[in-house]
Design a protein around this motif. Sequence first.
Motif, short mmCIF file in Angstrom:
data_model
loop_
_atom_site.label_atom_id
_atom_site.label_comp_id
_atom_site.label_asym_id
_atom_site.label_seq_id
_atom_site.Cartn_x
_atom_site.Cartn_y
_atom_site.Cartn_z
N GLN A 56 0.82 -1.21 0.00
CA GLN A 56 0.00 0.00 0.00
C GLN A 56 0.86 1.26 0.00
O GLN A 56 0.54 2.24 -0.69
N ALA A 57 1.95 1.24 0.75
CA ALA A 57 2.84 2.40 0.78
C ALA A 57 3.47 2.66 -0.58
O ALA A 57 3.71 3.81 -0.98
N ALA A 58 3.73 1.58 -1.32
CA ALA A 58 4.36 1.72 -2.64
C ALA A 58 3.43 2.41 -3.64
O ALA A 58 3.90 2.90 -4.69
N ALA A 59 2.14 2.48 -3.34
CA ALA A 59 1.20 3.13 -4.25
C ALA A 59 1.45 4.63 -4.37
O ALA A 59 0.98 5.27 -5.31
N ASN A 60 2.23 5.18 -3.46
CA ASN A 60 2.52 6.61 -3.50
C ASN A 60 3.61 6.99 -4.51
O ASN A 60 3.90 8.17 -4.68
N SER A 61 4.20 5.98 -5.16
CA SER A 61 5.29 6.29 -6.09
C SER A 61 5.18 5.48 -7.38
O SER A 61 6.19 5.03 -7.93
N LEU A 62 3.97 5.29 -7.85
CA LEU A 62 3.75 4.46 -9.03
C LEU A 62 4.27 5.11 -10.32
O LEU A 62 4.42 4.43 -11.34
#
Length: 368
Positions: A56-62
């Motif tokens: 979920q945190a990785a969704a901020n840098s797609l």
Amino acid sequence: MDSVKDLTRPAPRAGVLAIEAYVPGKSAAPAGVKLHKLSSNETPLGASPRAIAAFQAAANSLEFYPDGTASALREAIARRYGLDAARIVCGAGSDELLNLITHAYLGPSDEGLYSEHGFLVYKIAILAAGGTPVVAKEKNYTTDVDALLAKVSARTKLVFLANPNNPTGTYIPFEEVKRLHAGLPPHVLLVLDAAYAEYVRRNDYSAGIELVATSDNVVMTRTFSKIHGLANLRVGWAYMPANVADALNRIRGPFNMNGPAIAAGAAAIADQAHMDAAVAHNEHWRDWLSAEIGKLGLSVTPSVGNFILIHFPKEAGRTAREADAFLSARGLILRAVAGYGLPDALRMTVGSEEANRLVVQALRDFLK
């Protein structure tokens, strides 16, 4: 074959259209029936909460490209097992790594060897590389080292060993793996497919890390799709000699893993409590299923994985095909394994308590 001037559209190279495509396990139930998918050896415990949070945190840098070397994941794996991260290559599931290995080390006129009921991807990868698949017979649904060694020829370049094996659930002790390796010429690459290694609790078993560390011609592949519950993200890794890692890194895609998968995998492999819970659940319910289904008069191959192989008699009304249809109508989706040369069997993933009890009751009703 037609000459180039006679072709009216692009044609695949010779042999491609002769490959039988891999068919995944079914994943749908009849309308209005609750689905219990037990066809793909997925964990009933789901992914680690840590892995979900990392994803979920990785969704901020797609918008950014991922790290092309998957360094965070490789370093997390290295910490977990005490390995050299430079000798780890990651991929989109172990399937991609098996294909990369095959394309790097096998070509036309070369042979790739595997056991009778081995993973279907081996044959597909060998044929896709233009090689020739060679199959060695098994004993009691278990890899036979002597049969494999007897099939080694001057053309053999790769030997695939799934340990534990899918779909049978059987394994061979590490001493037998070492005997197989000792019998191979030094230029033949032994590929140890240890997709289910985390589930095995046998004193004579090893996934193969020790053999890779002390050999120049052994690779071990692993996956996050099973015990780690990341099948939807396609995360795999392999430990190998430095020269093999160099070859694979030259031919893999520059960004063959996505960022959320890298992050989730690194978090998952650090969550020992989640893995322990999965092993405990599997040990209890695999043994329960084997015993209860055995009481019904069906044979179950002893398994060390997170699935069991159930054998059905051939008489009318009791076949694996008819059992599959009966179970599917109740939303209980098992895996038909005729493509593995096992037309009289179904493979069942160890599922939730609810699913496991429902399958046993459904089989009881079917056999009536």
